[in-house]
Structure formats: C-alpha cells, structure tokens
Scaffold this active site. Sequence first.
Site, PDB file in Angstrom:
ATOM      1  N   GLY A 242     -29.081   1.319 -15.221  1.00 44.94           N
ATOM      2  CA  GLY A 242     -28.998   2.726 -14.872  1.00 44.94           C
ATOM      3  C   GLY A 242     -30.038   3.650 -15.468  1.00 44.94           C
ATOM      4  O   GLY A 242     -30.094   4.829 -15.101  1.00 44.94           O
ATOM      5  N   GLU A 276     -28.341  -4.549 -17.855  1.00 45.22           N
ATOM      6  CA  GLU A 276     -28.671  -4.918 -16.468  1.00 45.22           C
ATOM      7  C   GLU A 276     -29.664  -3.921 -15.859  1.00 45.22           C
ATOM      8  O   GLU A 276     -29.365  -3.287 -14.843  1.00 45.22           O
ATOM      9  CB  GLU A 276     -27.390  -4.938 -15.621  1.00 45.22           C
ATOM     10  CG  GLU A 276     -26.281  -5.827 -16.150  1.00 45.22           C
ATOM     11  CD  GLU A 276     -24.931  -5.580 -15.458  1.00 45.22           C
ATOM     12  OE1 GLU A 276     -24.783  -4.552 -14.760  1.00 45.22           O
ATOM     13  OE2 GLU A 276     -24.024  -6.404 -15.630  1.00 45.22           O
ATOM     14  N   GLY A 278     -32.516  -2.351 -13.625  1.00 37.29           N
ATOM     15  CA  GLY A 278     -33.201  -2.648 -12.372  1.00 37.29           C
ATOM     16  C   GLY A 278     -34.384  -1.708 -12.217  1.00 37.29           C
ATOM     17  O   GLY A 278     -35.541  -2.049 -12.496  1.00 37.29           O
ATOM     18  N   ARG A 279     -34.083  -0.473 -11.826  1.00 38.77           N
ATOM     19  CA  ARG A 279     -35.112   0.536 -11.553  1.00 38.77           C
ATOM     20  C   ARG A 279     -36.138   0.687 -12.679  1.00 38.77           C
ATOM     21  O   ARG A 279     -37.346   0.765 -12.430  1.00 38.77           O
ATOM     22  CB  ARG A 279     -34.425   1.876 -11.323  1.00 38.77           C
ATOM     23  CG  ARG A 279     -35.330   2.989 -10.809  1.00 38.77           C
ATOM     24  CD  ARG A 279     -34.590   4.331 -10.830  1.00 38.77           C
ATOM     25  NE  ARG A 279     -33.289   4.254 -10.228  1.00 38.77           N
ATOM     26  CZ  ARG A 279     -33.020   4.505  -8.951  1.00 38.77           C
ATOM     27  NH1 ARG A 279     -33.985   4.880  -8.148  1.00 38.77           N
ATOM     28  NH2 ARG A 279     -31.785   4.399  -8.476  1.00 38.77           N
ATOM     29  N   ARG A 315     -35.448   5.749   0.588  1.00 41.92           N
ATOM     30  CA  ARG A 315     -34.897   6.663  -0.419  1.00 41.92           C
ATOM     31  C   ARG A 315     -35.021   8.143  -0.037  1.00 41.92           C
ATOM     32  O   ARG A 315     -34.068   8.897  -0.239  1.00 41.92           O
ATOM     33  CB  ARG A 315     -35.515   6.394  -1.803  1.00 41.92           C
ATOM     34  CG  ARG A 315     -35.209   4.977  -2.324  1.00 41.92           C
ATOM     35  CD  ARG A 315     -35.643   4.770  -3.767  1.00 41.92           C
ATOM     36  NE  ARG A 315     -34.835   5.562  -4.670  1.00 41.92           N
ATOM     37  CZ  ARG A 315     -35.180   6.703  -5.210  1.00 41.92           C
ATOM     38  NH1 ARG A 315     -36.379   7.208  -4.986  1.00 41.92           N
ATOM     39  NH2 ARG A 315     -34.364   7.350  -5.985  1.00 41.92           N
ATOM     40  N   TYR A 319     -31.348   9.643   0.095  1.00 44.56           N
ATOM     41  CA  TYR A 319     -30.920  10.451  -1.059  1.00 44.56           C
ATOM     42  C   TYR A 319     -31.688  11.754  -1.162  1.00 44.56           C
ATOM     43  O   TYR A 319     -31.575  12.441  -2.177  1.00 44.56           O
ATOM     44  CB  TYR A 319     -31.166   9.704  -2.379  1.00 44.56           C
ATOM     45  CG  TYR A 319     -30.706   8.277  -2.464  1.00 44.56           C
ATOM     46  CD1 TYR A 319     -29.356   7.941  -2.361  1.00 44.56           C
ATOM     47  CD2 TYR A 319     -31.623   7.261  -2.725  1.00 44.56           C
ATOM     48  CE1 TYR A 319     -28.949   6.619  -2.490  1.00 44.56           C
ATOM     49  CE2 TYR A 319     -31.212   5.945  -2.861  1.00 44.56           C
ATOM     50  CZ  TYR A 319     -29.875   5.631  -2.738  1.00 44.56           C
ATOM     51  OH  TYR A 319     -29.483   4.328  -2.878  1.00 44.56           O
ATOM     52  N   CYS A 345     -38.193   7.588  15.148  1.00 45.63           N
ATOM     53  CA  CYS A 345     -37.658   8.684  15.952  1.00 45.63           C
ATOM     54  C   CYS A 345     -36.423   9.314  15.318  1.00 45.63           C
ATOM     55  O   CYS A 345     -35.314   9.188  15.832  1.00 45.63           O
ATOM     56  CB  CYS A 345     -37.370   8.177  17.353  1.00 45.63           C
ATOM     57  SG  CYS A 345     -38.827   7.404  18.061  1.00 45.63           S
ATOM     58  N   GLU A 346     -36.607   9.926  14.169  1.00 46.65           N
ATOM     59  CA  GLU A 346     -35.548  10.663  13.472  1.00 46.65           C
ATOM     60  C   GLU A 346     -36.229  11.766  12.672  1.00 46.65           C
ATOM     61  O   GLU A 346     -37.255  11.513  12.040  1.00 46.65           O
ATOM     62  CB  GLU A 346     -34.840   9.771  12.435  1.00 46.65           C
ATOM     63  CG  GLU A 346     -34.282   8.503  12.962  1.00 46.65           C
ATOM     64  CD  GLU A 346     -32.786   8.366  12.730  1.00 46.65           C
ATOM     65  OE1 GLU A 346     -32.172   9.290  12.159  1.00 46.65           O
ATOM     66  OE2 GLU A 346     -32.269   7.324  13.135  1.00 46.65           O
TER      67      GLU A 346
HETATM   68  C1  LIG Z   1     -27.516  -1.531  -9.280  1.00 52.65           C
HETATM   69  C2  LIG Z   1     -26.896  -2.092 -10.504  1.00 52.65           C
HETATM   70  C3  LIG Z   1     -27.624  -2.201 -11.689  1.00 52.65           C
HETATM   71  C4  LIG Z   1     -29.036  -1.694 -11.832  1.00 52.65           C
HETATM   72  O1  LIG Z   1     -29.100  -0.319 -11.800  1.00 52.65           O
HETATM   73  P1  LIG Z   1     -30.512   0.426 -12.087  1.00 52.65           P
HETATM   74  O2  LIG Z   1     -30.180   1.846 -11.943  1.00 52.65           O
HETATM   75  O3  LIG Z   1     -31.464  -0.065 -11.071  1.00 52.65           O
HETATM   76  O4  LIG Z   1     -30.918   0.054 -13.473  1.00 52.65           O
HETATM   77  C5  LIG Z   1     -27.014  -2.782 -12.776  1.00 52.65           C
HETATM   78  N1  LIG Z   1     -25.734  -3.243 -12.713  1.00 52.65           N
HETATM   79  C6  LIG Z   1     -25.002  -3.154 -11.586  1.00 52.65           C
HETATM   80  C7  LIG Z   1     -23.626  -3.676 -11.572  1.00 52.65           C
HETATM   81  C8  LIG Z   1     -25.550  -2.570 -10.455  1.00 52.65           C
HETATM   82  O5  LIG Z   1     -24.811  -2.475  -9.341  1.00 52.65           O
END
Ligand SMILES: *Cc1c(COP(=O)(O)O)cnc(C)c1O
Length: 418
Positions: A242, A276, A278-279, A315, A319, A345-346
């Site tokens: 997150g 965990e 990601g981004r 995105r 969002y 076409c949007e």
């Molecule tokens: C999407 C997700 C992440 C990664 O979130 P980021 O904002 O990309 O770091 C981690 N854990 C779970 C369970 C997720 O669904």
Amino acid sequence: MSGFPEFDYRNNELFVESVSLKQIAREFGTPCYVYSRAALTKAYQAFDAAFANREHLICYAVKANSNIAILNLFARLGSGFDIVSGGELQRVIKAGGDPGKTVFSGVGKHVDEMRMALNANILCFNVESEAELIVLNQIAKDMGKIAPVSLRVNPDVDAKTHPYISTGLKENKFGVPASVAERIYQSTQQYPHIRFTGLDCHIGSQLTELEPFLQASHKMLNLLETLQSQGLSIEHLDLGGGLGIRYTDETPPSIKDYVSALCAGTRTVKQRLLIEPGRSLVGNSGILLTRVEYLKHTSARDFAIVDAAMNDLMRPALYDAYHAILPVQQNASEARNYQVVGPVCETGDFLGHDRKLSLNDGDFLAVMSAGAYGMSMSSNYNTRPRAAEIMVDHDQIHIIRQRETIDQLMADERVLPQ
Ligand SMILES: *Cc1c(COP(=O)(O)O)cnc(C)c1O
C-alpha cells in the site's frame, strides 16, 4: 531534470538509463511500456536494506505488474510474492519464483486455485472469511494436506486514499474483524487440516501518510499479543502493501522511512515480518511511451490525440488518476494547454487534462509512473492489441513482451455453423 530516477533528459531528449526513448519508439513502435532494470532493482534493495537485521520477507504484489521478466528479476533478488489468483501463481512458477515464499490473498479463491496452491506448497493462504476457511479445510482434507493459513484481519482504519483502493474499513469486502479472527483462532480444532501460521492485513493502496499503517500495525500487534497469551503460536506477521508513490506532488514517506516505522512499531514482535508492496516497487520504474497522431484545435479545446488509450492505461479513466506526461524531445516553442486523449470511443478515454506542452504531429510523449497497474490492467477494448513491453538495462534493450497481433485477439472466436 524529469524528477523520475532513471528517466532523465540528456540534451533535451528523454532517456531511460543510457537509451534514448526516441530510439525505442522507432525500433519497437508505440504504444509501448518501457521499464528500467536499475529502477526496479534499486526499489527492491531499498526495501530489503531498510529491514536491516530484522527477519523479513518482501512479497511483491504480482497484480501491480505481472510480466514474467519483472517477476524473475525480483525472484533473483530474493523476493517472495503476493498473488491473488491461480494464474498469478503460474506466472510466479514460470518466472522461477519460489512458491514457498508466496502468499495467496483475495476474497474469492476458487477451489481449483486452492488445489493448485496446495500442490505448489505455497507459504500461506491469506484467508478472508470463515466460509473460505471451511472450504479450504475440506480441500486440504481431500488432498491429504495441511493448509498453512493467515487470517486477513480488517483493522478498520481509514487509509485516506481513493475509495476504490481503500480496503481496511469495516464496510469493505476484505478480511475479517479482529473479534472474529480471535474467535476463529480460539477454535482451531474445528479445522484439523489448517495450520494457523500467521496474521495478515492490507489496508489499501497509494497511501501517502504513515499514520494509517501505524494504526493498523498497532491493532495487529494487540491481536498478536492476545493470541499468544492464549497459547497460539504464530510464525509471521504480514502488514500488507500500500505504500504510495509520487505521481505529481504527493509526498509519500520514503521506502526507508516506511519500513523503519513498521519495524519500530513492531519492535516487540519476535516473528518474521512480511510485507506485500506492489506499486512502490514498480510504479516509478516504468513509463508508457506514445506518439502524437493528430493535433486537433477546436474553439473550446486543444487536443493531442495519441496512440495510447484507456485500454493501455486505465488509471486515468478508472480513478481520475494523474500521470505526468513529458515530451521525449523538449522544444522551446510556445506551449498550449492540451487535452491528451486516446483513440477509443469514450470521453473517459484520456491520459491527461490541461497539460502545458509544445507539440508537433509525430512527437513522442512519455506517460510517467506507469509501471504499476498499467499493463496489468490493460484490455483489448476497441480490438486494440495490447502494447509491447521493453526492459532497459544500462545500454541494452530487451523486449519482454511482444506487441499483440489482431490475429491473436480473434484466434479463439468462432462463428455459428449456420
Ligand atoms: C493490491 C494488494 C497489495 C499491493 O498493494 P500496493 O498498493 O500495490 O502496494 C498487497 N496486498 C494485497 C492483499 C493486495 O490486494
């Protein structure tokens, strides 16, 4: 200065590491995603180093960008993975990732996905409901296996992010309340084919403040202490992902400050810490490279119609997200206030509104911060083949996904016999 590490101007021309983006556009065509190996590596290493001597596992959230070259790069750096489908598990395995370092999140795991993950001996299922736990227990029983489980706790904290990517409020579909988790952990004998190994939470995405993370980890710590006092042995605490990135003027905590704060907040925890991200691992390591097809000046607006669209990068449409848009070749002529839009076409098909740019037909633009939730959310809407993906490593250019062909798009479709 572009403000984006590894993507910078040399003599007014935008480069990724030592490679000209103009050269990539000419050789491989547009639209295409371009990633920097150095940026990906540095982001991973920043997480890893910040844990210092703390026992930890970084589980890269595959859904942010699931290209197997990226998964393979992280696997080689020692990363684990956070998956949300059986398909993502197959990608991890294909990329040489270790299922033993893989956690499986998601509210709706299918029984086939559970079987696949049990067969692969993943590290842990992050279970999000009692109903799921009952099914998993049964599947494990049928397979003669014991399923390792963390309950995903919904800590009911406000992540203060976009409502679509906020996941840790009690009204969200994710996880179970701490009180329910406590009751389940007290009745483990009801689940003889489950081994409760961890505790997990994930409160949302693109968080730009530390406070919600600290509130959540505090609640998790309290629950962990309660469970331990009841004699339950927990092996890891998973604090989710997150961490936000800078798209424009956001000021998220640095990776180092974020990890240090999590470590400090859980000082008393002896267990291994999992996160965990990601981004924050991939977001600013990639761009979407696009070409200006037409400039269209109307009495109301100036439009730059480019060859990338909402199907390539969803995105902004989904969002109302902001991505910086930089010219690949800077020029000094007069700038206009452009609406940067795609061919779909949007009216929702835009990449940026009101961008001050000086443009000519055929110019290339770099849509910045597109490494996360870019390609992985792309679609074939308007029968547009998905973009190619390129990874740059110093002066080397590697194609890590070929551009799709129209034939591929239609290959599995059939007309009626009569
Ligand atoms: C999407 C997700 C992440 C990664 O979130 P980021 O904002 O990309 O770091 C981690 N854990 C779970 C369970 C997720 O669904």
